[in-house]
Write a protein that holds these residues in place. Structure first.
Motif, PDB file in Angstrom:
ATOM      1  N   LYS A  92      68.823  24.521   6.795  1.00  0.00           N
ATOM      2  CA  LYS A  92      68.636  24.897   5.393  1.00  0.00           C
ATOM      3  C   LYS A  92      67.916  23.797   4.626  1.00  0.00           C
ATOM      4  O   LYS A  92      68.112  23.618   3.426  1.00  0.00           O
ATOM      5  N   GLY A  93      67.077  23.067   5.316  1.00  0.00           N
ATOM      6  CA  GLY A  93      66.454  21.882   4.732  1.00  0.00           C
ATOM      7  C   GLY A  93      65.282  22.123   3.815  1.00  0.00           C
ATOM      8  O   GLY A  93      64.637  21.178   3.377  1.00  0.00           O
ATOM      9  N   ASN A  94      64.930  23.362   3.536  1.00  0.00           N
ATOM     10  CA  ASN A  94      63.887  23.676   2.559  1.00  0.00           C
ATOM     11  C   ASN A  94      62.582  22.931   2.830  1.00  0.00           C
ATOM     12  O   ASN A  94      62.091  22.146   2.027  1.00  0.00           O
ATOM     13  N   GLY A  95      62.007  23.156   4.012  1.00  0.00           N
ATOM     14  CA  GLY A  95      60.711  22.570   4.322  1.00  0.00           C
ATOM     15  C   GLY A  95      60.787  21.200   4.952  1.00  0.00           C
ATOM     16  O   GLY A  95      59.787  20.695   5.443  1.00  0.00           O
ATOM     17  N   ASN A  96      61.934  20.561   4.901  1.00  0.00           N
ATOM     18  CA  ASN A  96      62.106  19.263   5.563  1.00  0.00           C
ATOM     19  C   ASN A  96      63.384  19.326   6.390  1.00  0.00           C
ATOM     20  O   ASN A  96      64.320  18.572   6.184  1.00  0.00           O
ATOM     21  N   ALA A  97      63.375  20.277   7.327  1.00  0.00           N
ATOM     22  CA  ALA A  97      64.588  20.564   8.081  1.00  0.00           C
ATOM     23  C   ALA A  97      64.921  19.484   9.087  1.00  0.00           C
ATOM     24  O   ALA A  97      66.043  19.426   9.572  1.00  0.00           O
ATOM     25  N   LEU A  98      63.968  18.634   9.433  1.00  0.00           N
ATOM     26  CA  LEU A  98      64.223  17.571  10.397  1.00  0.00           C
ATOM     27  C   LEU A  98      63.907  16.222   9.777  1.00  0.00           C
ATOM     28  O   LEU A  98      62.831  16.018   9.205  1.00  0.00           O
ATOM     29  N   THR A  99      64.858  15.301   9.888  1.00  0.00           N
ATOM     30  CA  THR A  99      64.645  13.935   9.429  1.00  0.00           C
ATOM     31  C   THR A  99      64.928  12.983  10.571  1.00  0.00           C
ATOM     32  O   THR A  99      65.727  13.276  11.468  1.00  0.00           O
TER      33      THR A  99
END
Length: 876
Positions: A436-443
């Motif tokens: 559910k990261g809104n376009g930045n799902a992976l950090t």
């Protein structure tokens, strides 16, 4: 976690001591295994763990392979998202299918509410899976919750009434699996069944075979998950006829794969036994995940502290930590030292975070960095983080993904190595997926929580676009043609690289297409290849474009040119001749006018009688001296075994080259157009090696000579035990253990040396100094000869980093010695002596103000003083 709760959980396991096997050494030994994994912002198919696993066959022997997946698709499992998130997914491997009714009656039906169950689908005949020699076990999957009455009874019997229902249920799952494994599998009992995994929103499968055969046999090519990890096992001792010892191993919601071998297995198992934790499978991978589960689920350590417990920070790295961290780390080390694995190891862990509904992929290296490891990150429409034993496995994963969806690129935005037990990154990196990261799902973060990212202002190219309708400007077209006809690749490169900054992707693409269209002509092919190679190797301003997209375009152009070269069995004659695996038997002497043998490496084995390096050796014996090898996918040993005095031979290597490249060469020249892997240039005698990127572990081990240039960084342990006269320029840094036991004589009298520049170059070609040219604690340790000339204008290096070396003033004689190599370095990489190396804070400095000399200390034992003192003592 409260201390009372910790004691309660550990005490609740005391009854398990009766099931524990006797204390002893581990049963399985393993060689250099292969580990790989990736985490993606979208669920991707299991087929993409297939290719990197295949390419690491030489890190396994078919006696144990396994995969794990986390962040699954509920529709493919026949359950709701709620069940997937909240239920424990128990997967049981049935070595003896007749054990199923009894096993369920004892360990499933009385204990659990089963919300969904079923056997995993498999191929009809295991022999249809190429190379699979033993039928894998049937696997039954259960989605379960502990029955309230069973949980209440367990709380009372085990003294866990103060524990929350959630924590109690987790401990119930753990102990139930332990007892099932003891009953149906334990190392002293009959092997009929065992628990593969029991975590939430994750699963493990393993067999006697290779990792990719797991995906094939259990029909996972289309099965989707956010995270995949795989392991190729190379057992060298113990039982290899059953899958129980294969990786991954399960904690609770974690799966761990491991490359390495513990020197203190007994100590770690004793540490665990004191806490009522007992290994049943008797492998160091099992105890690794048991330690992780203890620290994570029982002790409640944050991830940073877990990593510190496993790979402690030491020496100068510890001194660089803030005081608050030092205080905490001292306490962790004092408490956990006996549970810290010693020896060579590298872990990849996939885990779910059920409360947060997130998933993590974690890579941790041992403090001494004794096993190879590479990390990578790519961001665009999708984000993906990758961890592997070898870079070529990362590239194989990206190739596989891009073939299915071109929005994935075939090149990562960043590749790097971890520095074990360090203050810089802690030797660990974590990729966290938040669906559910809104376009930045992976950090991506390191051990300390520092974010690793790519430039957001630069957009990658969408390779779904077909051939561009953009027309190339007539004046540009004419200029390219005229410059190519003049045969000066540097002029063409300068013209195009100046244009790239303002052009958009389509203009770049059509310019490359036009340049490539001139390659079929024998007159222009060499110039076109040289221009494209310069565009690939060099860094130059590219505006708002992503470098990995430009690199992919250039590599595509080069591959198309190479594959269009006439085959060795073609009637048409050409100055370039192509050979591949299918035509390898047609190898012959070069005919008149044939100058370059172009080897399409793709289908060759990584090593062995049919590997591409053997073909190059045979071609050299027939009279070929100029080679291009392209399409590498980890194939090893390029340039080896050509024999003595091979001056005049040149090999250009493209793609994901493999280990041991240029090892033992004597005179020839090799250019690697990209990053290189491990063990390059071992026992190198003479010749020239140029790497237009980074190099991996144990670079130039035992080298005796040669001239070597590296654009980027070297991972751990370069030039260990090197002797004679190796002369090396490394423009980046080295993680640690540079030139340990260096024995290269007097550099001013024919001996060897290393120039360490401590620089980094961004995607636009801007050169800047690193905060320190060398971050490690072991520089020139125990060296007895040679020198290191390090660019350190701000004198950041300190004597404590040396162990057997000493700083000396950098002399004019030193400068004249290294100047020719820096001039060649400038020609190769564009790193200017005046503008980059000697320019400090905008002011050009004298070489003695910029460089420092490190030479070996003349030890008393070497000068005879100690012997003289000893003799005097005896005379007295």
């Amino acid at each position: 976690m409260k201390e009372s709760e910790i004691k309660a959980i550990l005490s609740a396991r005391a009854h398990l001591r009766a099931y524990a096997p006797p204390v002893g050494q581990k049963e399985a030994e393993e060689g250099g295994c292969g580990v790989t994994g990736f985490a993606c912002s979208i669920p991707v198919s299991g087929r993409h763990i297939f290719e990197p696993s295949v390419q690491m066959h030489n890190r396994g022997n078919g006696k144990g392979g396994g995969i794990a997946a986390a962040g699954l698709d509920p529709t493919q499992l026949g359950v709701s998202q709620k069940v997937l998130d909240e239920d424990f997914c128990i997967q049981i491997s049935l070595l003896d299918e007749t054990a199923l009714p009894e096993m369920e009656a004892r360990f499933i039906r009385p204990q659990f509410r089963v919300d969904h169950e079923g056997f995993l689908d498999t191929v009809d005949d295991y022999r249809d899976v190429p190379g699979l020699e033993m039928k894998p076990p049937a696997v039954k999957r259960y989605f379960v919750r502990v029955k309230p009455e069973a949980l209440e009874r367990f709380q009372k019997e085990r003294g866990l009434l103060a524990l929350s229902a959630e924590k109690t249920e987790e401990e119930f799952i753990y102990q139930n699996s332990f007892q099932l494994n003891y009953t149906y599998y334990s190392s002293l009992g009959e092997k009929r069944a065992f628990v593969l995994s029991h975590g939430r929103n994750m699963m493990i499968l393993k067999i006697v075979g290779y990792a990719e055969q797991v995906a094939q046999y259990y029909k996972l090519e289309g099965f989707k998950a956010h995270i995949w990890i795989a392991h190729q096992r190379y057992p060298t001792k113990g039982r290899v006829w059953h899958p129980g010892g294969a990786h991954p191993f399960i904690g609770l919601d974690e799966a761990l794969v491991h490359n390495g071998d513990f020197a203190n297995y007994y100590s770690v198992t004793e540490y665990l036994r004191q806490r009522n934790i007992f290994p049943l499978f008797l492998t160091d991978t099992e105890v690794s995940i048991q330690v992780f589960d203890l620290l994570n689920r029982v002790y409640g350590y944050p991830l940073e502290y877990i990593i510190e417990s496993l790979a402690p920070t030491a020496e100068m790295d510890f001194d660089h930590l803030p005081p608050d961290r030092q205080r905490i780390y001292r306490q962790i080390q004092a408490t956990q030292i006996h549970g810290s694995p010693d020896g060579p190891w590298f872990f990849i862990i996939a885990r779910t975070l059920p409360k947060e509904k997130k998933f993590q992929l974690i890579g941790i290296t041992d403090t001494a960095m004794l096993r190879p490891q590479v990390f990578a990150l790519q961001k665009g429409d999708f984000q993906i983080g990758l961890i592997c034993s070898e870079k070529q496995a990362i590239d194989a994963t990206l190739d596989s993904l891009a073939a299915e969806d071109p929005r994935f690129g075939t090149v990562a935005d960043k590749y790097w190595n971890a520095r074990g037990g360090s203050y810089t990154d802690g030797g660990a990196f974590i990729f966290t997926v938040d669906p559910k990261g809104n376009g930045n799902a992976l950090t991506c973060t390191d051990k300390f929580g520092r974010v690793i990212d790519v430039p957001k202002e630069r957009e990658p190219y969408d390779f779904r676009n077909g051939l561009s309708s953009c027309a190339l400007d007539a004046a540009v077209r004419q200029e390219i043609e005229e410059l190519v006809k003049k045969g000066n690749a540097q002029w063409v490169f300068a013209f195009l690289s100046e244009k790239f900054v303002a052009w958009d992707y389509e203009q770049v693409r059509v310019a490359l297409q036009h340049l490539s269209s001139m390659a079929p002509s024998d007159k222009f092919r060499a110039t076109v290849i040289e221009v494209l190679t310069h565009l690939l190797d060099r860094r130059y301003p590219i505006g708002c474009k992503r470098r990995r997209s430009i690199v992919q375009m250039i590599m595509t152009s080069l591959d198309e040119i190479f594959r269009a070269i006439p085959a060795i069995d073609a009637r048409k004659t050409s100055n370039f001749v192509r050979i591949d695996y299918a035509t390898r038997e047609k190898l012959r002497k070069p005919k008149r006018g044939e100058e370059v043998l172009v080897v399409d490496v793709k289908a060759f084995a990584a090593e062995g009688d049919d590997c591409h390096s053997r073909l190059v050796t045979d071609a050299y014996a027939l009279g070929w001296k100029r080679f291009i090898a392209f399409g590498h996918k980890g194939q090893r040993f390029l340039g080896c075994s050509l024999g003595p005095d091979t001056r005049g031979v040149r090999i250009d290597a493209y793609g994901a080259t493999g280990d041991y490249l240029a090892s033992g060469i004597d005179g020839l020249e090799i250019h690697v157009h990209g990053n290189a892997q491990d063990q390059l240039g071992q026992i190198l005698k003479s010749g020239k090696l140029v790497v237009h990127g980074d190099v991996g572990q144990t670079f130039m081990y035992g080298a005796k000579g040669g001239e070597v240039y590296v654009l980027g960084n070297a991972a751990g342990r370069p030039l260990i035990n090197a002797a004679g006269k190796p002369r090396v320029v490394i423009n980046g840094t080295v993680l640690d253990f540079l030139a340990e036991s260096f024995m290269a004589g007097d550099p001013h009298n024919g001996g060897g040396f290393v120039v360490l520049n401590g620089l980094t170059m961004d995607d636009d070609g801007n050169v800047t100094a690193l905060s320190t040219p060398y971050p490690g604690s072991n520089l020139f340790s125990l060296a007895s000869g040679g020198a290191i000339f390090v660019r350190d204008p701000h004198r950041t290096l300190v004597p404590e980093q040396l162990n057997g070396g000493e700083f000396r003033d950098f002399s004019e004689e030193d400068w004249q010695l290294i100047l020719p190599y820096l001039q060649e370095n400038e020609q190769l990489f564009g790193i200017s002596i005046d503008e980059d190396l000697l320019m400090i804070d905008g002011v050009k400095r004298q070489p003695a103000e910029v460089y420092r000399t490190i030479r070996a200390v003349k030890l008393a034992v070497l000068t005879g003083k100690m012997a003289e003192a000893s003799l005097e003592e005896w005379e007295d």
